[in-house]
Every structure is written in C-alpha cells, then in structure tokens.
Design a protein around this motif. Structure first.
Motif, PDB file in Angstrom:
ATOM      1  N   VAL A 126       0.854  -1.134   0.043  1.00 22.14           N
ATOM      2  CA  VAL A 126       0.082  -0.169   0.121  1.00 22.14           C
ATOM      3  C   VAL A 126       0.765   1.364  -0.036  1.00 22.14           C
ATOM      4  O   VAL A 126       0.472   2.214  -0.739  1.00 22.14           O
ATOM      5  CB  VAL A 126      -0.773   0.051   1.183  1.00 22.14           C
ATOM      6  N   LEU A 127       2.013   1.406   0.755  1.00 16.56           N
ATOM      7  CA  LEU A 127       2.794   2.320   1.014  1.00 16.56           C
ATOM      8  C   LEU A 127       3.965   2.551  -0.134  1.00 16.56           C
ATOM      9  O   LEU A 127       4.089   3.703  -0.466  1.00 16.56           O
ATOM     10  CB  LEU A 127       3.351   2.426   2.426  1.00 16.56           C
ATOM     11  N   ALA A 128       4.106   1.382  -0.683  1.00 21.25           N
ATOM     12  CA  ALA A 128       5.455   1.590  -1.639  1.00 21.25           C
ATOM     13  C   ALA A 128       4.985   2.210  -2.785  1.00 21.25           C
ATOM     14  O   ALA A 128       5.768   3.087  -3.549  1.00 21.25           O
ATOM     15  CB  ALA A 128       5.909   0.347  -1.876  1.00 21.25           C
ATOM     16  N   GLY A 129       3.708   2.234  -3.256  1.00 21.13           N
ATOM     17  CA  GLY A 129       3.144   2.717  -4.538  1.00 21.13           C
ATOM     18  C   GLY A 129       3.680   4.154  -4.624  1.00 21.13           C
ATOM     19  O   GLY A 129       4.266   4.709  -5.692  1.00 21.13           O
ATOM     20  N   HIS A 130       3.126   5.177  -3.677  1.00 24.01           N
ATOM     21  CA  HIS A 130       3.497   6.470  -3.542  1.00 24.01           C
ATOM     22  C   HIS A 130       4.755   6.866  -3.080  1.00 24.01           C
ATOM     23  O   HIS A 130       5.345   7.876  -3.504  1.00 24.01           O
ATOM     24  CB  HIS A 130       2.462   7.031  -2.629  1.00 24.01           C
ATOM     25  N   PHE A 131       5.157   6.113  -2.004  1.00 23.35           N
ATOM     26  CA  PHE A 131       6.570   6.599  -1.404  1.00 23.35           C
ATOM     27  C   PHE A 131       7.681   6.021  -2.205  1.00 23.35           C
ATOM     28  O   PHE A 131       8.971   6.688  -2.019  1.00 23.35           O
ATOM     29  CB  PHE A 131       6.339   6.330   0.147  1.00 23.35           C
ATOM     30  N   ILE A 132       7.694   5.061  -2.849  1.00 29.00           N
ATOM     31  CA  ILE A 132       8.839   4.541  -3.507  1.00 29.00           C
ATOM     32  C   ILE A 132       8.702   4.449  -4.979  1.00 29.00           C
ATOM     33  O   ILE A 132       9.551   4.851  -5.637  1.00 29.00           O
ATOM     34  CB  ILE A 132       9.143   3.233  -2.654  1.00 29.00           C
ATOM     35  N   VAL A 133       7.883   3.718  -5.430  1.00 23.94           N
ATOM     36  CA  VAL A 133       7.703   3.435  -6.938  1.00 23.94           C
ATOM     37  C   VAL A 133       7.511   4.577  -7.550  1.00 23.94           C
ATOM     38  O   VAL A 133       8.041   4.636  -8.629  1.00 23.94           O
ATOM     39  CB  VAL A 133       6.390   2.633  -7.130  1.00 23.94           C
ATOM     40  N   ASP A 134       6.331   5.469  -7.417  1.00 25.23           N
ATOM     41  CA  ASP A 134       6.307   6.669  -8.110  1.00 25.23           C
ATOM     42  C   ASP A 134       7.240   7.605  -7.830  1.00 25.23           C
ATOM     43  O   ASP A 134       7.371   8.579  -8.710  1.00 25.23           O
ATOM     44  CB  ASP A 134       4.820   7.293  -7.912  1.00 25.23           C
ATOM     45  N   LYS A 135       7.694   7.902  -6.647  1.00 26.43           N
ATOM     46  CA  LYS A 135       8.772   8.940  -6.335  1.00 26.43           C
ATOM     47  C   LYS A 135      10.271   8.637  -6.862  1.00 26.43           C
ATOM     48  O   LYS A 135      11.072   9.400  -7.223  1.00 26.43           O
ATOM     49  CB  LYS A 135       8.898   9.065  -4.923  1.00 26.43           C
ATOM     50  N   TYR A 136      11.063   7.355  -6.887  1.00 23.66           N
ATOM     51  CA  TYR A 136      12.072   7.125  -7.047  1.00 23.66           C
ATOM     52  C   TYR A 136      12.209   6.173  -8.193  1.00 23.66           C
ATOM     53  O   TYR A 136      13.267   6.043  -8.758  1.00 23.66           O
ATOM     54  CB  TYR A 136      12.548   6.363  -5.748  1.00 23.66           C
ATOM     55  N   GLY A 137      11.149   5.574  -8.679  1.00 16.81           N
ATOM     56  CA  GLY A 137      11.202   4.881  -9.973  1.00 16.81           C
ATOM     57  C   GLY A 137      10.858   3.189  -9.814  1.00 16.81           C
ATOM     58  O   GLY A 137      10.816   2.676  -8.545  1.00 16.81           O
ATOM     59  N   ARG A 138      10.511   2.613 -10.792  1.00 15.69           N
ATOM     60  CA  ARG A 138      10.221   1.184 -10.738  1.00 15.69           C
ATOM     61  C   ARG A 138      11.348   0.260 -10.533  1.00 15.69           C
ATOM     62  O   ARG A 138      11.319  -0.740  -9.665  1.00 15.69           O
ATOM     63  CB  ARG A 138       9.445   0.742 -12.090  1.00 15.69           C
ATOM     64  N   ARG A 139      12.386   0.734 -11.061  1.00 11.63           N
ATOM     65  CA  ARG A 139      13.638  -0.075 -11.228  1.00 11.63           C
ATOM     66  C   ARG A 139      14.489  -0.340  -9.629  1.00 11.63           C
ATOM     67  O   ARG A 139      14.576  -1.212  -9.010  1.00 11.63           O
ATOM     68  CB  ARG A 139      14.491   0.330 -12.105  1.00 11.63           C
ATOM     69  N   PRO A 140      14.550   1.028  -8.987  1.00 12.09           N
ATOM     70  CA  PRO A 140      15.042   1.107  -7.644  1.00 12.09           C
ATOM     71  C   PRO A 140      14.015   0.275  -6.624  1.00 12.09           C
ATOM     72  O   PRO A 140      14.512  -0.213  -5.947  1.00 12.09           O
ATOM     73  CB  PRO A 140      15.157   2.621  -7.315  1.00 12.09           C
TER      74      PRO A 140
END
Length: 298
Positions: A126-140
């Motif tokens: 739930v949290l990764a989509g906004h805080f990691i995937v969309d912010k830093y990229g899919r690959r990281p």
C-alpha cells in the motif's frame, strides 16, 4: 516519413486520446505488412525494414527487462509455499521446541510466523506505490524489494528462535510488497503492447510455479537435519540473483518522462523498440498525452 497531417496529429499529442486519430494516422501512413508505402504528401514510396511477427521492439532482447521483473513473482509464491511444510519437519520442530502435537504456544507462534509475512507485504504494498515506486522509480523499488526479500530469507535461515523467524518473515514480506507494487508497473511500461499481457501473465504464473517448487523441495529435504534451512535459504538465492539482474535493466520510459527526463526516456524506449526511433517517438507522444490527461483529471 509521416506527412504534414500525420505530423500535426503527433505534435498535438492526441494520438493516445482519440481512436479516430489513430485510425486516421494509419491511413495517412498507408502501412501494409510492415512497409510504409507513401505519405500523405504524395511523394514516392518509401520503405522501411520489415519487422518480425511480434511487431517493433519485440525481439528476444527487448523482453529481457520485463522478464527480469516477472521473476519477482517467484518471491510471493515461494515464501507462501515453503513455510507450511517447514512446520512439519522434525528438525525444525525440535529446534523451535514445539511438541509433536501443537499446544497453544506453538499454535500461536505458527500463526504469527505465517501472518508476519502477510502483514509486511500488505502494508508495504500500500505504501510503496506512492512513497517509493512513483517517487524514486520502478527499477530502484524492484531492486530494494529483492534485497529485502533476500535479507528476510537470510534471517529466517539463521534463526534459532520463533521470534527471529517471525522477524525474517516480516522483512521478506516487506520486500514482496514492494516488488508486488513495482513489478506489474515495470512490465506494463517496458514490454511492447503485443506481448504485455503475456508478460504480466508470466509474472502471475511464476507465483504458482514457486509454490509448487517449494512443495517439491520440502518433500525432498523433509527428513534432513538441515532440510528446513535449505528450504528457507533458497529465498536468499532468489532475491540476490534477481536483484543483480535488475541492476542491468533500465528505468521505464514512462517514469523518466514523468520525471522530466524526456531525452533519456527516448533513448531507452528506442533501445526497447529495436532501435526504431520513429516508433519510440510516437509511443512517447502517447505517454506524454496520457500523463497530461492524468494531471488534468487529478
């Protein structure tokens, strides 16, 4: 080379929004079997190389990034499939101090062990989509999730008490939640449209294959003294190999375009589409139109 009207459609970014524009553009380009016969300007026929049956950018090498991302599907399936049979291994129960027939304490520890993974996966997804995937990229995000899955597997393999095992399950669950959020997005954004559904299907199939593989391995090492550590240790191998493979993959063109890096997005998309820059430019125009529409709709 597109004629003036086709160029106008592309320049206005309406290609992704209007089915009529797509149909009109195809007519203006007069394509047949992979050859551009003429442009709307009435010039002489101009030919391009015929592309393979799967379309532009669908060669074996172009699927590699999507395949690498689809390997993260093994994480979810394997971790869920391995733990139930591990609970029945005599060496594991002896190490945990569990009786042959579960008492209340053993049943509680088993329940927390199983659900520790699920809790970690649910919260991080739930949290990764906004805080990691969309912010830093899919690959990281995929690389981070893979390393966390490997770390969780290492903690489980080295555990000597139930609570250390639960901690390892929680860490692995967080990693799986991140990859579950980033994996399908990565595949959808790098795979050519004509194999995109198949690649997402492979991701889902890998979950089932991993469950079956875990059950088979547990059967083979069930009575071994170190059998449960072998079964849990496979998670480390899966996570490390996948993380290393993802290091050599590129970020998705859509994320780069949304992050204000259009030149890099075009370069990567051209590579993913077999070096056809014109096809890449058209697809990137569609991506930009979709991004603008998302901003307008909020």
């Amino acid at each position: 080379v597109p004629g003036p009207m086709a160029q106008a459609i592309l320049a206005q970014g309406t290609l992704a929004r209007s089915p009529q524009s797509r149909h009109l553009l195809r007519r203006l380009l007069h394509t047949d079997g992979g050859h551009v016969l003429s442009s709307s300007s009435g010039g002489p026929p101009r030919h391009r190389r015929r592309r393979g049956p799967l379309g532009p950018g669908s060669g074996r090498g172009r699927r590699s990034p999507a395949r690498a991302a689809s390997d993260t599907g093994f994480f979810h399936g394997y971790d869920n499939g391995v733990v139930s049979d591990v609970f029945t291994m005599p060496s594991f129960r002896g190490m945990m101090g569990w009786p042959e027939v579960d008492d209340a304490a053993a049943a509680f520890e088993k329940g927390v062990t199983v659900n520790g993974f699920n809790i970690g996966a649910a919260i991080s997804a739930v949290l990764a989509g906004h805080f990691i995937v969309d912010k830093y990229g899919r690959r990281p995000a995929l690389i981070l999730g893979s390393w966390l899955f490997a770390l969780g597997g290492l903690v489980q393999t080295a555990s000597m008490t139930a609570w250390v095992l639960i901690l390892g399950r929680l860490i692995a669950g967080i990693g799986v939640g991140i990859t579950s959020s980033a994996g399908p997005a990565y595949i959808a954004e790098v795979a050519p449209s004509n194999i995109r559904g198949a690649m997402v299907g492979i991701y889902q199939s890998n979950i089932c294959l991993a469950i079956a593989g875990a059950s088979l391995l547990n059967y083979l090492d069930h009575n071994m003294q170190m059998g449960w550590r072998i079964s849990l240790g496979v998670q480390v191998l899966l996570g490390v190999v996948t993380a290393i493979g993802l290091i050599f993959c590129s970020e998705t063109p859509r994320f780069l375009q949304s992050a204000g890096r259009p030149e890099e997005a075009l370069k990567i998309l051209t590579s993913l589409r077999g070096g056809d820059e014109q096809v890449a430019k058209q697809e990137l125009a569609m991506v930009q139109a979709e991004l603008e529409e998302e901003k307008q709709t909020g």
